[in-house]
Write an enzyme that holds these catalytic residues in place. Structure first.
Site, PDB file in Angstrom:
ATOM      1  N   HIS A  26      18.032 -15.998  27.034  1.00  0.00           N
ATOM      2  CA  HIS A  26      17.681 -14.689  26.536  1.00  0.00           C
ATOM      3  C   HIS A  26      16.492 -14.610  25.715  1.00  0.00           C
ATOM      4  O   HIS A  26      16.109 -15.713  25.093  1.00  0.00           O
ATOM      5  CB  HIS A  26      19.032 -14.062  25.815  1.00  0.00           C
ATOM      6  CG  HIS A  26      19.128 -14.536  24.554  1.00  0.00           C
ATOM      7  ND1 HIS A  26      19.954 -15.373  24.494  1.00  0.00           N
ATOM      8  CD2 HIS A  26      18.682 -14.130  23.203  1.00  0.00           C
ATOM      9  CE1 HIS A  26      20.058 -15.752  22.891  1.00  0.00           C
ATOM     10  NE2 HIS A  26      19.440 -14.732  22.474  1.00  0.00           N
ATOM     11  N   ALA A  55       9.091 -35.209  27.942  1.00  0.00           N
ATOM     12  CA  ALA A  55       9.483 -35.038  26.557  1.00  0.00           C
ATOM     13  C   ALA A  55       8.564 -33.886  26.032  1.00  0.00           C
ATOM     14  O   ALA A  55       7.172 -34.041  25.957  1.00  0.00           O
ATOM     15  CB  ALA A  55       9.584 -36.329  25.788  1.00  0.00           C
ATOM     16  N   ASN A  98      22.940 -30.448  22.946  1.00  0.00           N
ATOM     17  CA  ASN A  98      23.838 -29.245  22.784  1.00  0.00           C
ATOM     18  C   ASN A  98      22.953 -27.946  23.589  1.00  0.00           C
ATOM     19  O   ASN A  98      22.407 -27.401  23.236  1.00  0.00           O
ATOM     20  CB  ASN A  98      24.020 -28.706  21.302  1.00  0.00           C
ATOM     21  CG  ASN A  98      24.652 -27.576  21.290  1.00  0.00           C
ATOM     22  OD1 ASN A  98      25.345 -27.110  22.168  1.00  0.00           O
ATOM     23  ND2 ASN A  98      25.016 -26.876  20.079  1.00  0.00           N
TER      24      ASN A  98
END
Length: 176
Positions: free
Chosen positions: A70, A116, A44
């Site tokens: 941000h 990773a 996501n």
């Protein structure tokens, strides 16, 4: 109330049920992320400032990755301000490893590999393999290619049973 049909979770469910990752990529594009062709995104990556994210062609983003556009911490040292913002640009043919975080203002050049769990806090030129927290260049693509070549193995078009058998009987496994 938020329309459930316009959420990441609904797009994720549609992608899983259809077996088509393009559903998620189309969702991200509709939200404002610029994404090139041939990409595979398994995280996501949605951010409130989706218009600040550009992803090149043939990019893979593994599960658990975050893109942050941000930083609200400035409000603690400058109470009259809320945030600092930065674009995230990922070049062509990049791989972002599982659970990595890309911070505001970072540009990754073409042909970068992010290991990773890395936290990428500064930009890196093309052809870099980067890892760590904070991420730093550990090698370049050519040296990495030479290092992993003896262990390369393809499971393309194998079902799970054939894949397991092939890995256990034919593949040369990495030892560290």
């Amino acid at each position: 109330m938020k329309n459930i049909f316009s959420t990441y979770y609904f797009a994720f469910l549609r992608a899983k049920l259809s077996g088509n990752n393009k559903v998620l990529i189309d969702f991200y594009r509709k939200k404002g992320i610029k994404i090139g062709s041939g990409c595979s995104i398994f995280s996501n990556i949605l951010t409130p400032e989706a218009y600040l994210v550009t992803i090149g062609n043939n990019v893979t983003i593994a599960p658990g990755c975050r893109l942050l556009t941000h930083d609200n911490s400035v409000s603690k040292v400058w109470p009259e301000y809320t945030d600092v913002f930065g674009r995230i640009n990922i070049g062509d043919n990049c791989f972002i490893g599982a659970d990595s975080i890309i911070l505001p203002g970072v540009t990754l050049g073409d042909n970068c590999i992010v290991a990773a769990g890395s936290v990428v806090s500064k930009s890196h030129p093309g052809g870099a393999v980067i890892a760590g927290n904070p991420a730093r260049q550990i090698t370049d693509i050519e040296r990495y290619r030479d290092k992993v070549r003896p262990f390369c193995f393809s499971t393309r078009n194998m079902n799970e049973i054939d894949k397991k058998h092939a890995i256990l009987t034919e593949a040369r496994l990495i030892k560290k």
